[in-house]
Design a protein around this motif. Structure first.
Motif, PDB file in Angstrom:
ATOM      1  N   SER A 223       0.831  -1.204   0.000  1.00 28.16           N
ATOM      2  CA  SER A 223       0.000   0.000   0.000  1.00 28.16           C
ATOM      3  C   SER A 223       0.867   1.257   0.000  1.00 28.16           C
ATOM      4  CB  SER A 223      -0.961  -0.001   1.188  1.00 28.16           C
ATOM      5  OG  SER A 223      -0.286  -0.203   2.412  1.00 28.16           O
TER       6      SER A 223
ATOM      7  N   HIS B  60       0.567   4.200  -2.704  1.00 29.38           N
ATOM      8  CA  HIS B  60       0.531   5.621  -2.326  1.00 29.38           C
ATOM      9  C   HIS B  60       1.517   6.421  -3.173  1.00 29.38           C
ATOM     10  CE1 HIS B  60       2.384   8.971  -0.101  1.00 29.38           C
ATOM     11  NE2 HIS B  60       1.213   9.166   0.466  1.00 29.38           N
TER      12      HIS B  60
ATOM     13  N   LEU C 262      -7.842  10.344  -0.954  1.00 34.48           N
ATOM     14  CA  LEU C 262      -7.709   9.093  -0.202  1.00 34.48           C
ATOM     15  C   LEU C 262      -7.288   9.333   1.243  1.00 34.48           C
ATOM     16  CD1 LEU C 262      -6.012   7.009  -3.027  1.00 34.48           C
ATOM     17  CD2 LEU C 262      -8.323   6.675  -2.128  1.00 34.48           C
TER      18      LEU C 262
ATOM     19  N   SER D  71      -2.613   2.195   5.979  1.00 32.33           N
ATOM     20  CA  SER D  71      -3.754   2.153   5.075  1.00 32.33           C
ATOM     21  C   SER D  71      -4.723   1.087   5.549  1.00 32.33           C
ATOM     22  CB  SER D  71      -3.323   1.848   3.640  1.00 32.33           C
ATOM     23  OG  SER D  71      -4.449   1.855   2.772  1.00 32.33           O
TER      24      SER D  71
ATOM     25  N   LEU E 275      -6.843   3.610  -7.144  1.00 33.55           N
ATOM     26  CA  LEU E 275      -6.246   2.733  -6.135  1.00 33.55           C
ATOM     27  C   LEU E 275      -6.268   1.274  -6.599  1.00 33.55           C
ATOM     28  CD1 LEU E 275      -5.282   2.634  -3.017  1.00 33.55           C
ATOM     29  CD2 LEU E 275      -7.615   1.871  -2.607  1.00 33.55           C
TER      30      LEU E 275
END
Length: 337
Positions: free
Chosen positions: A170, A174, A188, A222, A252
């Motif tokens: 994650s 990002h 997000l 996350s 995402l």
């Protein structure tokens, strides 16, 4: 993460002998696996190995694979004692559902999972399964995180085909979104409503706001499950996603697929994942009962003693956001008599 092998730990003959001795010790105590305490399962010989695993999970790649425990050597009761006992040396064991289960058997439970574990009818006449129900089917699981610092899966048996673990960093997701669409990255970091549907008994209509990405004291986290977000939209009064939120989710998911890789778990492998920095999912699978290849994994949820601090707004889900604090899991306050 793809190229490095530092996260793969091959258990030595001495390591396996230490596990054998610990199982024999707890067998003599005749204690049910869920009542085992750390002192009941002596593993001094594995202390350095497990300390290194905790370090890799929190400060390294966020994943560890322990290979390979000879699962055929043990009875079912012994294997659960071994796995749970090992878990007590890694962290604090958490409840995984409203039934108070500390170890979940992940397998295809066949028809009726919606009735047993949560399902609602949609406006179009379809059936929306809870995340809990989907886990106990043979279908694919989308990328998600669990409600714990670390999730552990011990592979007891693999399926006849499929059931491959899919992983994605994650943090890497990002960074990729930051490079491509910093405007969506900002979205997000803003709250998305999620539903507790399928988590706590009696909380089916409860929704809570939580960002998908968060930072505190330089530490990233996350928490993501598209199913929980979709479930919240089915609840009257919960705000619908904005177009920017939907676009950010699509980005995402696209980037997660691009950066993902597969990990095959063989019987005796233990996969440990830090939910704050690694998403996991799986491919669909088909069991082959005739050949004895019916997929069975044992799952543990762990709160870790060396865990990172979490943003204060994460208390709505984790209860305690301090580093190293016991946190996460499914609170039993929703249990009904």
């Amino acid at each position: 993460m793809r190229e490095s092998k530092r996260w793969i730990v091959e258990l030595s003959a001495d390591d396996l002998a230490a596990l054998d001795a610990a199982v024999a010790h707890v067998d003599r105590l005749d204690r049910p696996w869920h009542d085992i305490r750390r002192e009941d399962f002596p593993l001094d010989g594995l202390a350095d190995r497990l300390a290194a695993a905790r370090e890799e999970l929190e400060e390294g790649s966020g994943m560890v694979k322990l290979r390979t425990i000879p699962v055929g050597r043990y009875s079912e009761a012994q294997l659960k004692r071994l796995y749970y006992g090992l878990g007590t040396h890694l962290g604090h064991l958490l409840f995984q559902n409203a039934r108070g289960e500390l170890m979940r058997e992940i397998r295809d439970e066949g028809a009726g999972i919606g009735e047993r574990y949560g399902a609602v009818k949609t406006e179009g006449g379809g059936t929306f399964l809870s995340s809990y129900a989907r886990t106990l089917s043979n279908g694919a699981l989308r990328f998600h995180t669990d409600r714990c610092d670390v999730v552990g899966l011990l592979c007891v048996r693999q399926a006849g085909s499929g059931g491959v673990s899919k992983l994605a960093s994650s943090a890497a997701i990002h960074n990729a979104i930051l490079e491509r669409r910093p405007d969506l990255l900002e979205v997000l970091f803003q709250p998305y409503f999620r539903s507790r549907f399928g988590e706590e008994k009696g909380a089916e209509q409860v929704a809570y706001p939580l960002p998908i990405f968060g930072l505190r004291d330089g530490k990233f986290t996350s928490h993501y499950s598209l199913t929980y977000i979709e479930a919240a939209e089915l609840i009257a009064g919960v705000p619908k996603l904005s177009e920017a939120q939907r676009e950010a989710l699509a980005m995402l998911q696209q980037v997660a697929e691009e950066l993902s890789f597969e990990m095959v778990l063989e019987p005796g492998d233990i996969q440990l994942l830090n939910n704050h920095v690694v998403y996991h999912g799986r491919t669909p699978f088909t069991d082959d009962a005739a050949s004895g290849r019916s997929r069975l994994l044992y799952r543990l949820w762990l709160s870790m003693p060396n865990s990172r601090p979490l943003p204060e707004d994460h208390a709505i889900l984790w209860r305690d956001t301090a580093p190293g604090a016991p946190r996460g899991g499914i609170g039993q306050e929703w249990l009904v008599a």
